[in-house]
Motif scaffolding. Structure first.
Motif, PDB file in Angstrom:
ATOM      1  N   ASN A   1      -0.269   5.622   3.772  1.00 21.62           N
ATOM      2  CA  ASN A   1       0.142   6.651   1.781  1.00 21.62           C
ATOM      3  C   ASN A   1       1.683   7.125   2.585  1.00 21.62           C
ATOM      4  O   ASN A   1       0.642   8.389   3.098  1.00 21.62           O
TER       5      ASN A   1
ATOM      6  N   PRO B   1      -5.602   6.468   3.923  1.00 21.81           N
ATOM      7  CA  PRO B   1      -6.313   6.058   2.268  1.00 21.81           C
ATOM      8  C   PRO B   1      -7.946   6.488   2.349  1.00 21.81           C
ATOM      9  O   PRO B   1      -8.250   6.648   0.883  1.00 21.81           O
TER      10      PRO B   1
ATOM     11  N   GLN C   1     -11.299  -1.450  -0.703  1.00 21.54           N
ATOM     12  CA  GLN C   1     -10.093  -0.938  -1.237  1.00 21.54           C
ATOM     13  C   GLN C   1      -9.297  -0.813  -2.303  1.00 21.54           C
ATOM     14  O   GLN C   1      -8.860  -2.258  -3.200  1.00 21.54           O
TER      15      GLN C   1
ATOM     16  N   TYR D   1      -6.005  -0.588  -4.730  1.00 20.58           N
ATOM     17  CA  TYR D   1      -4.572  -0.348  -4.609  1.00 20.58           C
ATOM     18  C   TYR D   1      -3.926   0.030  -6.028  1.00 20.58           C
ATOM     19  O   TYR D   1      -4.041  -0.991  -7.245  1.00 20.58           O
TER      20      TYR D   1
ATOM     21  N   PRO E   1       3.031   2.653  -4.431  1.00 20.32           N
ATOM     22  CA  PRO E   1       2.240   1.884  -4.613  1.00 20.32           C
ATOM     23  C   PRO E   1       0.894   3.158  -3.043  1.00 20.32           C
ATOM     24  O   PRO E   1       1.882   3.276  -2.284  1.00 20.32           O
TER      25      PRO E   1
ATOM     26  N   CYS F   1      -3.061   3.228  -1.621  1.00 16.57           N
ATOM     27  CA  CYS F   1      -3.949   2.599  -1.333  1.00 16.57           C
ATOM     28  C   CYS F   1      -5.480   3.864  -1.021  1.00 16.57           C
ATOM     29  O   CYS F   1      -4.820   4.889  -0.282  1.00 16.57           O
TER      30      CYS F   1
END
Length: 356
Positions: free
Chosen positions: A240, A283, A310, A312, A319, A321
């Motif tokens: 990320n 993540p 996962q 999101y 954004p 994850c």
């Protein structure tokens, strides 16, 4: 078995340069993977080692021998291609023995070499079959066996698993790694699949736009990527990235995000107050908090994968994850708080992309 040395190698097609000063060494018995996106030059570099592409500048050595002008047949290399390149009218035995018959080796020696390779690759039951009677994985084993019987100093693999389905790719990459551990032949493997690279390589060479971005062991690249490109390319799901600027006050360092969120990070050496940066978080290090700590996020999509979930979401205006190992009940649109340890963050200079 020998090392392979690339010294300031370049490749041009007319005025178009596709490889720029490639310089590194593949040690004797090492399994090195060249990885990068399509068009980065990894297959061109492999073909230069094989002699299938000319070298515009620099040198390529196998052991102490410069091979720039040595014909492919005299380089003592064996290559496994993306398409199996098997002769459809020949049996498995004849396909595997073809190069040995061209060299006019004694019949008994050919038979011994082929059967030894077939035993290693579990092909001994299929030697009389034709390629059309084999599965995709078996055909790739035949292509590997054809390389294996040559007793070459260096094995070259050009995306050999890309034509196989996902489950068979996992099986075959394990078999190739086990084969290398048994034979210890110097091997160079090209793929665009970073999972293949991570699971198979002793060291990985990450390439982009004809240049080397970073060389290291799989975990070195994963834990300490040299720049934003490597951080984004290595790892699935990708790291990320949250843009912002550094703010240092009273011995504390924060990244102030574009939406005003302040994220505490370890104080980096050589960074300046107000510097534009990109904060990176893997993540698996970004978890849903059970308390009031962490940073507010809105869940957008939930993807169960079996062992993990996962998530999101949107956090700090971008954004992100998150990979959760526990099976907590979440719903799209739900507001949660995401937390992580500051020591698990990565900082990159926003302008150069280099790691801080």
């Amino acid at each position: 078995m020998s090392s392979v040395t690339i010294r300031n190698a370049g490749k041009k097609y007319g005025a178009l340069a596709v490889l720029h000063d490639i310089d590194f060494e593949i040690r004797d018995q090492e399994f090195v993977v060249l990885v990068g996106p399509s068009g980065c030059g990894k297959s061109t570099l492999l073909r230069m080692i094989a002699g299938l592409e000319s070298i515009s500048s620099g040198e390529v050595l196998i052991g102490d021998r410069v091979i720039n002008n040595v014909p492919p047949k005299d380089r003592d290399i064996a290559m496994v291609f993306q398409n199996y390149a098997l002769y459809p009218h020949m049996s498995v035995f004849d396909n595997m023995s073809f190069s040995l018959r061209l060299r006019r080796l004694p019949k008994e020696e050919i038979d011994k070499k082929v059967r030894e390779a077939a035993d290693i690759l579990n092909l001994d039951k299929y030697l009389e079959r034709s390629p059309r009677q084999l599965s995709g994985g078996q055909r790739q084993r035949v292509a590997m066996g054809r390389a294996l019987v040559r007793d070459a100093e260096v094995f070259l693999f050009d995306e050999p698993l890309s034509n196989l389905d996902a489950k068979l790719r996992v099986v075959m990459r394990t078999e190739i790694k086990a084969l290398h551990q048994r034979l210890r032949t110097t091997s160079v493997y090209v793929t665009h699949d970073q999972i293949e690279a991570m699971t198979m390589a002793d060291r990985i060479v990450v390439m982009n736009a004809g240049r080397i971005e970073q060389i290291g062991t799989p975990l070195e690249l994963y834990d300490t990527p040299a720049n934003l490109f490597v951080a984004d390319f290595i790892g699935s799901p990708s790291m990320n990235f949250i843009p912002g600027r550094l703010h240092q006050e009273n011995g504390q360092t924060h990244v102030v995000c574009d939406d005003g969120t302040r994220i505490a990070v370890p104080s980096p050496d050589g960074a300046a107050d107000g510097q534009q940066v990109v904060l990176g978080i893997r993540p698996e290090h970004l978890q849903v908090s059970d308390g009031a700590d962490g940073y507010e996020a809105r869940v957008d999509v939930i993807e169960p994968t079996g062992p993990n979930i996962q998530i999101y979401a949107e956090m700090a205006g971008v954004p992100i994850c998150s990979v959760l190992s526990d099976r907590r009940e979440l719903r799209p649109g739900e507001r949660v708080r995401m937390s992580f340890q500051p020591e698990n963050t990565h900082l990159f200079d926003a302008e150069s992309g280099r790691r801080i």
